[in-house]
Scaffold this active site. Sequence first.
Site, PDB file in Angstrom:
ATOM      1  N   GLY A  14       0.823  -1.216   0.000  1.00  0.00           N
ATOM      2  CA  GLY A  14       0.000   0.000   0.000  1.00  0.00           C
ATOM      3  C   GLY A  14       0.855   1.264   0.000  1.00  0.00           C
ATOM      4  N   THR A  16       2.770   4.184  -2.749  1.00  0.00           N
ATOM      5  CA  THR A  16       2.234   4.913  -3.910  1.00  0.00           C
ATOM      6  C   THR A  16       1.900   3.938  -5.041  1.00  0.00           C
ATOM      7  OG1 THR A  16       3.763   6.658  -3.266  1.00  0.00           O
ATOM      8  CG2 THR A  16       2.628   6.953  -5.348  1.00  0.00           C
ATOM      9  N   ALA A  17       2.770   2.942  -5.255  1.00  0.00           N
ATOM     10  CA  ALA A  17       2.545   1.994  -6.362  1.00  0.00           C
ATOM     11  C   ALA A  17       1.271   1.196  -6.141  1.00  0.00           C
ATOM     12  CB  ALA A  17       3.744   1.059  -6.496  1.00  0.00           C
ATOM     13  N   GLU A  51       8.818  12.704  -3.783  1.00  0.00           N
ATOM     14  CA  GLU A  51       7.924  13.849  -3.629  1.00  0.00           C
ATOM     15  C   GLU A  51       7.872  14.746  -4.852  1.00  0.00           C
ATOM     16  OE1 GLU A  51       9.216  15.470   0.244  1.00  0.00           O
ATOM     17  OE2 GLU A  51       7.769  14.058   1.083  1.00  0.00           O
ATOM     18  N   LYS A  80       5.221  22.164 -10.328  1.00  0.00           N
ATOM     19  CA  LYS A  80       6.637  21.961 -10.710  1.00  0.00           C
ATOM     20  C   LYS A  80       6.789  22.229 -12.206  1.00  0.00           C
ATOM     21  CE  LYS A  80       9.971  18.148 -11.074  1.00  0.00           C
ATOM     22  NZ  LYS A  80      10.231  16.742 -10.754  1.00  0.00           N
TER      23      LYS A  80
HETATM   24  C1  LIG Z   1      15.650   8.632  -2.065  1.00  0.00           C
HETATM   25  C2  LIG Z   1      14.474   8.415  -2.964  1.00  0.00           C
HETATM   26  C3  LIG Z   1      13.897   9.496  -3.599  1.00  0.00           C
HETATM   27  C4  LIG Z   1      12.820   9.306  -4.468  1.00  0.00           C
HETATM   28  N1  LIG Z   1      12.310  10.385  -5.121  1.00  0.00           N
HETATM   29  C5  LIG Z   1      11.331  10.187  -6.034  1.00  0.00           C
HETATM   30  C6  LIG Z   1      10.767  11.278  -6.731  1.00  0.00           C
HETATM   31  O1  LIG Z   1      11.125  12.430  -6.528  1.00  0.00           O
HETATM   32  N2  LIG Z   1       9.799  11.010  -7.641  1.00  0.00           N
HETATM   33  C7  LIG Z   1       9.354   9.757  -7.891  1.00  0.00           C
HETATM   34  O2  LIG Z   1       8.494   9.574  -8.762  1.00  0.00           O
HETATM   35  N3  LIG Z   1       9.828   8.714  -7.187  1.00  0.00           N
HETATM   36  C8  LIG Z   1      10.795   8.895  -6.284  1.00  0.00           C
HETATM   37  N4  LIG Z   1      11.267   7.829  -5.578  1.00  0.00           N
HETATM   38  C9  LIG Z   1      10.636   6.522  -5.759  1.00  0.00           C
HETATM   39  C10 LIG Z   1       9.335   6.467  -4.962  1.00  0.00           C
HETATM   40  O3  LIG Z   1       9.595   6.683  -3.594  1.00  0.00           O
HETATM   41  C11 LIG Z   1       8.639   5.126  -5.149  1.00  0.00           C
HETATM   42  O4  LIG Z   1       8.614   4.782  -6.499  1.00  0.00           O
HETATM   43  C12 LIG Z   1       7.214   5.189  -4.654  1.00  0.00           C
HETATM   44  O5  LIG Z   1       7.163   5.664  -3.349  1.00  0.00           O
HETATM   45  C13 LIG Z   1       6.546   3.840  -4.736  1.00  0.00           C
HETATM   46  O6  LIG Z   1       7.035   2.974  -3.773  1.00  0.00           O
HETATM   47  P1  LIG Z   1       6.361   1.546  -3.662  1.00  0.00           P
HETATM   48  O7  LIG Z   1       4.913   1.724  -3.455  1.00  0.00           O
HETATM   49  O8  LIG Z   1       6.819   0.715  -4.784  1.00  0.00           O
HETATM   50  O9  LIG Z   1       7.048   0.940  -2.344  1.00  0.00           O
HETATM   51  P2  LIG Z   1       6.811   1.253  -0.783  1.00  0.00           P
HETATM   52  O10 LIG Z   1       6.425   2.655  -0.524  1.00  0.00           O
HETATM   53  O11 LIG Z   1       8.016   0.733  -0.086  1.00  0.00           O
HETATM   54  O12 LIG Z   1       5.556   0.345  -0.399  1.00  0.00           O
HETATM   55  C14 LIG Z   1       5.675  -1.030  -0.175  1.00  0.00           C
HETATM   56  C15 LIG Z   1       4.388  -1.533   0.469  1.00  0.00           C
HETATM   57  O13 LIG Z   1       4.462  -2.937   0.611  1.00  0.00           O
HETATM   58  C16 LIG Z   1       4.073  -3.270   1.917  1.00  0.00           C
HETATM   59  N5  LIG Z   1       4.691  -4.543   2.303  1.00  0.00           N
HETATM   60  C17 LIG Z   1       5.988  -4.893   2.212  1.00  0.00           C
HETATM   61  N6  LIG Z   1       6.166  -6.122   2.701  1.00  0.00           N
HETATM   62  C18 LIG Z   1       4.953  -6.565   3.103  1.00  0.00           C
HETATM   63  C19 LIG Z   1       4.470  -7.743   3.712  1.00  0.00           C
HETATM   64  N7  LIG Z   1       5.297  -8.758   4.018  1.00  0.00           N
HETATM   65  N8  LIG Z   1       3.165  -7.830   3.990  1.00  0.00           N
HETATM   66  C20 LIG Z   1       2.297  -6.848   3.693  1.00  0.00           C
HETATM   67  N9  LIG Z   1       2.705  -5.698   3.124  1.00  0.00           N
HETATM   68  C21 LIG Z   1       4.009  -5.560   2.848  1.00  0.00           C
HETATM   69  C22 LIG Z   1       4.528  -2.114   2.762  1.00  0.00           C
HETATM   70  O14 LIG Z   1       3.878  -2.071   4.003  1.00  0.00           O
HETATM   71  C23 LIG Z   1       4.116  -0.966   1.851  1.00  0.00           C
HETATM   72  O15 LIG Z   1       2.749  -0.691   2.014  1.00  0.00           O
HETATM   73  C24 LIG Z   1      12.321   8.002  -4.686  1.00  0.00           C
HETATM   74  C25 LIG Z   1      12.892   6.917  -4.024  1.00  0.00           C
HETATM   75  C26 LIG Z   1      13.965   7.106  -3.182  1.00  0.00           C
HETATM   76  C27 LIG Z   1      14.576   5.923  -2.500  1.00  0.00           C
END
Ligand SMILES: Cc1cc2nc3c(=O)[nH]c(=O)nc-3n(C[C@H](O)[C@H](O)[C@H](O)COP(=O)(O)OP(=O)(O)OC[C@H]3O[C@@H](n4cnc5c(N)ncnc54)[C@H](O)[C@@H]3O)c2cc1C
Length: 498
Positions: A14, A16-17, A51, A80
Site C-alpha cells: 500500500g 504509492t505503487a 515527492e 513543478k
Molecule cells: C531517495 C528516494 C527518492 C525518491 N524520489 C522520487 C521522486 O522524486 N519522484 C518519484 O516519482 N519517485 C521517487 N522515488 C521513488 C518512490 O519513492 C517510489 O517509487 C514510490 O514511493 C513507490 O514505492 P512503492 O509503493 O513501490 O514501495 P513502498 O512505498 O516501499 O511500499 C511497499 C508496500 O508494501 C508493503 N509490504 C511490504 N512487505 C509486506 C508484507 N510482508 N506484507 C504486507 N505488506 C508488505 C509495505 O507495508 C508498503 O505498504 C524516490 C525513491 C527514493 C529511495
Amino acid sequence: MNDLKVKNIVILGGGTAGWMTANVLQKKWQHLGIKITLIESPDIGVIGVGEGSTPLLKVFLDSLDISESEWMPECNATYKNGISFKNWSTVSGYEEYFHPFPCGLDSLTFNYHYNNATQRRKGVDVIANPNRFSLMASLTEKKLAPIPSENFPFNFQYGYHFDSILLGKFLRKKAVERGINHIQGTVESVAQNSNGDISSLKLSNGQTFSADFFVDCSGFTSILLEKTLKVPFISFSDNLFNDSAIALPTEIDPHIPSETLSTALTNGWAWQIPLTNRFGNGYVYSSQYCTQDEAEKELRAHLGILDDDIEARHLKMKVGKTQVSWRNNCVAVGLSQGFIEPLEATAIQFIYATIEQFAIAFEEGGFTNQHKDEFNQRVNMNFEGIRDYIVLHYKTNSRSDSQYWIDNRENKNISNNLEAMLNCWYNIQNLEAELKRLNIATYYTHRSWNCLLSGMGLFPAKENLTPADAKKAQSDLKYVDNFIDRCAMNFKPHEEML
Ligand SMILES: Cc1cc2nc3c(=O)[nH]c(=O)nc-3n(C[C@H](O)[C@H](O)[C@H](O)COP(=O)(O)OP(=O)(O)OC[C@H]3O[C@@H](n4cnc5c(N)ncnc54)[C@H](O)[C@@H]3O)c2cc1C
C-alpha cells in the site's frame, strides 16, 4: 458476474505503487465484476520518499476525475515547472541550467536555441545555455506557477511536488470509496500451485487470501516477483553508482519555488523540493565513495543546519530492474520491479506507465498471459530508455573535486545508444534524427537531449571568428527575450495559485 477466468486480484503493498494500481484497475475492471483486494502491512510501512513528479501524475489523476483543488491541499502539493541542475558543470556560463517540462510555447523558441547550440558545437562564440530560450525557465526564475490566465489559451505540461505519505493516504481513501477491499496485515508466506503460479498469501494472523492474479507492490523486498517467483534482479551499478540517500526537511520559503533544485555535491547530488509547509531535502550518494556520517555532515553543511535538532533519515536504494516484470500470474509495479535513481523523478511516471501497459496487454489477451512477453520487452525498453538519459548527466559532468565525479565521467560502461547519441552531439549531427534511428525518441525527446548536452556546456573551444561573423551566426536574442517576457506576463505567482 463475468465469465472470465480472472475474478479476484490481490495487490500486495500500500505504497504509492499499490494505491495507484488499485485505483487504475478498479476504474478499468469494476464493471467486469473483478474483485480487487489490497493488503498492506502497517508494521512495515511505506518508503515515504518520492515527492516530485513528471506531468504523467496529472494524466493519472485526470484519468480518475480527481481535481487539483481536491488533492493538492490535502497533500501539501505545489506546482513543478521542471528541474534546475546546479554545479554539475564547471564550464563558465553553464554552472546551472533548467530542464523544463515540454511546453508548446517553448517549441517556438526551441529552434532559436537549437541553432545557437549547433553553432556553439561548431565552436562559434554564441550564447547556448538553454535557460535564455525557455519560457518555463523564465517562469521558474520569477517563481510563477505554470497555469496561464484564461485569456492565454495555451497548453502547458507540468508536474507536482507533494508529501508522498499524504498522497498515499489520499489515494487509499479514493480507492476504498470506489470499492477496493482493504486489508491490513503482514504477509508471512506465499503458496504456489504445481505450475508455479501463486495461489494464496497467508498473513501473520493466519488469514489466507487466494486470487487468480497478483500484483506485487511490496517495495524493494519484491516479495512475490523476486522472492517467490525467483525472477533475478539486474543491478545498474556499473553506470549508476548511487545506492544511498538521506532525507531532511527544512522550513519553506514564503515565495515558494516552482521547481526542484538538484545541486551536485562531493559524492552525489542534493534535492530540494518545495511543499506548501516545508522543503523536502535530501542527498543521493554512493556509499563506495563516502560513509553515511560524511554524507550527512555534508548535507547539513549544504543546508546550513549544523545542529542535530532536525533528524535525518537514511535510506538504501536498490538501483536496477528485475529481469522481467510479469511472470506466471504476477506482475510487479513500483520499487518491486526496479528503480532508477530519482534524479529526474521518473519512478511514479514509470508506475503509471507500467499499470497502463499491463492493463492493455492483459485485456487484449482476454485476461491471460498471451501478451506477457511483449509487455516485458516494453517495460525493459522503458527502463533502458530512461536509464540512458540519467547516465548522461553523470557522464557529461566536468567536476574534478572528487574521485566520484572523475570516475563517473571516465566510466566506459555506457550503452551503445548512449554512445551513439554522444557521437551525434560531438559530430554536430541531428539529435532528433539520431533518436528516431535508434528508436528511443519516446523516452526523452531531442529537446531534452539538446537541453542537457548544451546545459552542461559540452562544447569545443571557441573558434576565432570575427565578432561580426559570430553575431551573424547568433539567433535573434532580442526576439526571444521579448517573446518570453510577453508570455510570462500571463502567469501568476506560485503561492497565489496554491
Ligand atoms: C531517495 C528516494 C527518492 C525518491 N524520489 C522520487 C521522486 O522524486 N519522484 C518519484 O516519482 N519517485 C521517487 N522515488 C521513488 C518512490 O519513492 C517510489 O517509487 C514510490 O514511493 C513507490 O514505492 P512503492 O509503493 O513501490 O514501495 P513502498 O512505498 O516501499 O511500499 C511497499 C508496500 O508494501 C508493503 N509490504 C511490504 N512487505 C509486506 C508484507 N510482508 N506484507 C504486507 N505488506 C508488505 C509495505 O507495508 C508498503 O505498504 C524516490 C525513491 C527514493 C529511495
